[in-house]
Design a protein around this motif. Structure first.
Motif, PDB file in Angstrom:
ATOM      1  N   ASP A  92       0.837  -1.205   0.000  1.00 16.70           N
ATOM      2  CA  ASP A  92       0.000   0.000   0.000  1.00 16.70           C
ATOM      3  C   ASP A  92       0.870   1.253   0.000  1.00 16.70           C
ATOM      4  O   ASP A  92       2.069   1.195   0.232  1.00 16.70           O
ATOM      5  N   GLU A  93       0.236   2.397  -0.206  1.00 16.42           N
ATOM      6  CA  GLU A  93       0.906   3.670   0.021  1.00 16.42           C
ATOM      7  C   GLU A  93       0.358   4.276   1.308  1.00 16.42           C
ATOM      8  O   GLU A  93      -0.857   4.365   1.475  1.00 16.42           O
ATOM      9  N   SER A 117      -4.441   8.417  -4.154  1.00 15.76           N
ATOM     10  CA  SER A 117      -3.632   7.397  -3.478  1.00 15.76           C
ATOM     11  C   SER A 117      -4.493   6.208  -3.038  1.00 15.76           C
ATOM     12  O   SER A 117      -4.110   5.043  -3.229  1.00 15.76           O
ATOM     13  N   THR A 170      -4.029   2.404  -4.136  1.00 13.00           N
ATOM     14  CA  THR A 170      -3.832   1.360  -3.120  1.00 13.00           C
ATOM     15  C   THR A 170      -4.874   0.255  -3.285  1.00 13.00           C
ATOM     16  O   THR A 170      -4.557  -0.930  -3.119  1.00 13.00           O
ATOM     17  N   TRP A 184      -3.729  -1.805  -6.167  1.00 11.12           N
ATOM     18  CA  TRP A 184      -2.578  -2.612  -5.716  1.00 11.12           C
ATOM     19  C   TRP A 184      -3.048  -3.794  -4.867  1.00 11.12           C
ATOM     20  O   TRP A 184      -2.493  -4.891  -4.953  1.00 11.12           O
ATOM     21  N   GLN A 217      -6.854   2.808   3.758  1.00 12.55           N
ATOM     22  CA  GLN A 217      -6.236   4.124   3.814  1.00 12.55           C
ATOM     23  C   GLN A 217      -7.325   5.203   3.777  1.00 12.55           C
ATOM     24  O   GLN A 217      -8.501   4.902   4.022  1.00 12.55           O
ATOM     25  N   SER A 226     -12.203   3.441   0.622  1.00 16.88           N
ATOM     26  CA  SER A 226     -11.123   2.442   0.747  1.00 16.88           C
ATOM     27  C   SER A 226     -11.668   1.173   1.394  1.00 16.88           C
ATOM     28  O   SER A 226     -11.414   0.060   0.912  1.00 16.88           O
TER      29      SER A 226
END
Ligand SMILES: CNc1nc2c(CCNCC3CCCC3)c3nc(N)[nH]c(=O)c3cc2[nH]1
Ligand SMILES: [Zn+2]
Length: 375
Positions: free
Chosen positions: A149-150, A164, A168, A171, A192, A203
């Motif tokens: 993740d970021e 982001s 994520t 990802w 996130q 998220s």
């Protein structure tokens, strides 16, 4: 095939939202809420596996980023996996490396395919992707793996955070794809979204729809005020499945552990106990103290009257004061042992308070004795 990692709910505290549970993994089970000692480089600094078992550590953490760079995941795979390599036969959780790239490396460049950055030890160019992070964790053989993740910095704009979160989530899907072809370890998704309720919701929905066996809340304990963290927990934990583990990453101090448990968190990790131990800072039932302080030179009592750990049972403040001042390694072992035992004992007291439906009262008593300001 039964899920590799499952959550067993025992009860919910009648006074707060805290829950008592058990997480089952291929290398055994551990009670929650749980504090997980951190062993970044395949060791919980200065502690042996036998000592960690003696203090009742149910699970420990290690790190994809560090072990990939040194000694190399190939070496650990050849050794038979991380459990064998470090002689730890209980559960191991590994983080995916994303956070460490952002916190350790410079010249990082985040792209859709992954993150380009430089090795923080020798400056070599490196690349880490969801697929690579899964391959490394699979080589390590951890029981719980984290999705790549970021973890954006705090503060971050809503616009940056939205982009982001969406990356994520993409990802996370790639991690599941890569994982499906491998062993049966448990893979946790990381929610996130920072301080933004709408992005935390987006998220959580993205990741819950991917049906991970467990979920972490990321993006916190990155410098935000405590009330921002507590509010983020209050609107994020209700979005997480009640029948799966909830892991709050990188937390934390004694008050954050109690406040996180009250908001429904099951698993915590932080480097604090061993990190502050190295400069002589000790957590005790009446607050923090630094053992190097001259006041302890002739203090022949235990570090903490209420602690039953190896250090407090066998050595005095004066002795530990001397060892730390003399920069003796045994001194760091004694302070590390005590701090780890302090947090592990705190979580046992939290679990007992949940059993007795009085975690709110326990919070008051602990905050009063430890010297935390009132809520
Ligand atoms: C200290 N605060 C904090 N830590 C975070 C961490 C690291 C948690 N600790 C991992 C252990 C440390 C070394 C071995 C494993 C985070 N990790 C990820 N993947 N994502 C986060 O948002 C994330 C967010 C975090 N915030
Ligand atoms: Zn102690």
């Amino acid at each position: 095939m039964t899920a590799a990692v499952t959550y067993e709910h025992i009860k919910t505290c009648k006074q707060t939202g805290a829950r008592l549970g058990i997480v089952h993994t291929p290398h055994g089970s551990f009670e929650t809420p749980a504090f997980m000692p951190v062993g970044t480089q395949a060791t919980v600094k200065t502690m042996s596996p036998e000592e960690l078992k003696a203090m009742n550590a149910g699970i420990i953490l290690s790190n994809t980023y560090h072990l990939w760079l040194r000694p190399g995941n190939d070496v650990i795979k050849e050794a038979g996996g991380l459990h064998k390599f470090m002689n730890w036969d209980r559960p191991i959780l590994t983080d995916s490396g994303g956070f460490q790239v952002f916190s350790l490396s410079e010249f990082r460049n985040i792209k859709e395919e992954g993150v380009h950055f430089r090795n923080h030890m020798n400056g070599d160019k490196l690349f880490l992707s969801p697929e690579k992070a899964m391959q490394i964790q699979n080589d390590l053989g951890s029981d719980i793996m984290m999705a790549f993740d970021e973890c954006p910095p705090f503060p971050a704009t809503h616009e940056y955070m939205k982009a982001s979160v969406e990356r994520t989530s993409r990802w996370a899907e790639r991690c599941l794809e890569a994982h499906a072809r491998k062993a049966d370890q448990g893979l946790f998704g990381i929610i996130q979204g920072g301080e933004y309720e709408d992005l935390r919701k987006q998220s959580a929905q993205d990741l819950v729809s991917l049906d991970f066996p467990g979920y972490a809340i990321g993006g916190l304990s990155v410098g935000e005020p405590k009330d921002v963290m507590n509010r983020a927990l209050e609107f994020t934990t209700p979005l997480m499945p009640a029948n799966k583990p909830r892991y709050l990453m990188g937390v934390g101090s004694p008050d954050s552990l109690i406040d996180g448990a009250i908001r429904g968190i099951d698993m915590f990790d932080c480097v604090l106990p061993t990190r502050i131990a190295r400069n002589g800072t000790l957590m005790t039932s009446t607050g923090r103290l630094n053992i190097k302080n001259a006041a302890f030179k002739r203090d022949f009592g235990p570090i903490d009257e209420k602690c039953d750990c190896y250090t407090c049972k066998n050595y005095s403040r004066a002795y530990v004061h001397h060892l730390i001042r003399a920069d003796e390694t045994f001194g760091i072992r004694l302070t590390s042992y005590h701090n780890l035992q302090f947090l592990l004992n705190l979580m046992e007291q939290v679990r007992q308070a949940i059993r007795e439906d009085r975690l709110g009262d326990f919070r008051e008593e602990f905050f009063e004795a430890y010297g935390f300001n009132k809520p």
